[in-house]
Design a protein around this motif. Structure first.
Motif, PDB file in Angstrom:
ATOM      1  N   LEU A  16       0.822  -1.208   0.000  1.00 43.55           N
ATOM      2  CA  LEU A  16       0.000   0.000   0.000  1.00 43.55           C
ATOM      3  C   LEU A  16       0.861   1.266   0.000  1.00 43.55           C
ATOM      4  O   LEU A  16       0.541   2.239  -0.679  1.00 43.55           O
ATOM      5  CB  LEU A  16      -0.949  -0.003   1.200  1.00 43.55           C
ATOM      6  N   GLU A  17       1.952   1.243   0.740  1.00 46.77           N
ATOM      7  CA  GLU A  17       2.855   2.391   0.774  1.00 46.77           C
ATOM      8  C   GLU A  17       3.497   2.609  -0.599  1.00 46.77           C
ATOM      9  O   GLU A  17       3.606   3.740  -1.069  1.00 46.77           O
ATOM     10  CB  GLU A  17       3.934   2.177   1.841  1.00 46.77           C
ATOM     11  N   ARG A  18       3.897   1.520  -1.233  1.00 47.23           N
ATOM     12  CA  ARG A  18       4.505   1.643  -2.568  1.00 47.23           C
ATOM     13  C   ARG A  18       3.489   2.162  -3.577  1.00 47.23           C
ATOM     14  O   ARG A  18       3.809   3.011  -4.414  1.00 47.23           O
ATOM     15  CB  ARG A  18       5.040   0.285  -3.003  1.00 47.23           C
ATOM     16  N   ALA A  19       2.272   1.683  -3.502  1.00 48.48           N
ATOM     17  CA  ALA A  19       1.228   2.155  -4.415  1.00 48.48           C
ATOM     18  C   ALA A  19       0.954   3.638  -4.196  1.00 48.48           C
ATOM     19  O   ALA A  19       0.762   4.386  -5.154  1.00 48.48           O
ATOM     20  CB  ALA A  19      -0.039   1.338  -4.213  1.00 48.48           C
ATOM     21  N   ARG A  20       0.957   4.067  -2.946  1.00 49.09           N
ATOM     22  CA  ARG A  20       0.738   5.485  -2.648  1.00 49.09           C
ATOM     23  C   ARG A  20       1.867   6.332  -3.211  1.00 49.09           C
ATOM     24  O   ARG A  20       1.642   7.376  -3.829  1.00 49.09           O
ATOM     25  CB  ARG A  20       0.630   5.702  -1.138  1.00 49.09           C
ATOM     26  N   ARG A  21       3.106   5.888  -3.029  1.00 49.55           N
ATOM     27  CA  ARG A  21       4.253   6.644  -3.553  1.00 49.55           C
ATOM     28  C   ARG A  21       4.238   6.715  -5.074  1.00 49.55           C
ATOM     29  O   ARG A  21       4.589   7.730  -5.662  1.00 49.55           O
ATOM     30  CB  ARG A  21       5.567   5.998  -3.097  1.00 49.55           C
ATOM     31  N   ASN A  22       3.849   5.627  -5.725  1.00 45.76           N
ATOM     32  CA  ASN A  22       3.909   5.569  -7.184  1.00 45.76           C
ATOM     33  C   ASN A  22       2.696   6.179  -7.867  1.00 45.76           C
ATOM     34  O   ASN A  22       2.795   6.635  -9.006  1.00 45.76           O
ATOM     35  CB  ASN A  22       4.067   4.125  -7.651  1.00 45.76           C
ATOM     36  N   ALA A  23       1.542   6.182  -7.217  1.00 49.34           N
ATOM     37  CA  ALA A  23       0.318   6.622  -7.880  1.00 49.34           C
ATOM     38  C   ALA A  23      -0.234   7.932  -7.341  1.00 49.34           C
ATOM     39  O   ALA A  23      -0.693   8.767  -8.104  1.00 49.34           O
ATOM     40  CB  ALA A  23      -0.747   5.536  -7.765  1.00 49.34           C
TER      41      ALA A  23
END
Length: 58
Positions: A16-23
């Motif tokens: 979820l953290e990676r998705a937030r950073r990328n999107a």
């Protein structure tokens, strides 16, 4: 139903953290532009609706 394991919780949080950073984070400047454009549109609409009779918007 079993509780999720600690490893699953860590994996989910990291994903979820990676998705937030990328999107989400790259789109933040667009959110600001949208907010400003919406505010200007609303101000223009109010000025036209009330014929410029509002002293606040002058």
């Amino acid at each position: 139903m079993q509780k999720p394991s600690d490893n699953w919780k860590k994996l989910r949080r990291a994903t979820l953290e990676r998705a937030r950073r990328n999107a989400v984070e790259p789109l933040e400047p667009l959110y600001t532009v949208l907010l400003v454009a919406s505010a200007l549109y609303l101000i223009g609409f109010l000025r036209l609706s009330f014929g410029g009779s509002l002293m606040i918007l002058r």
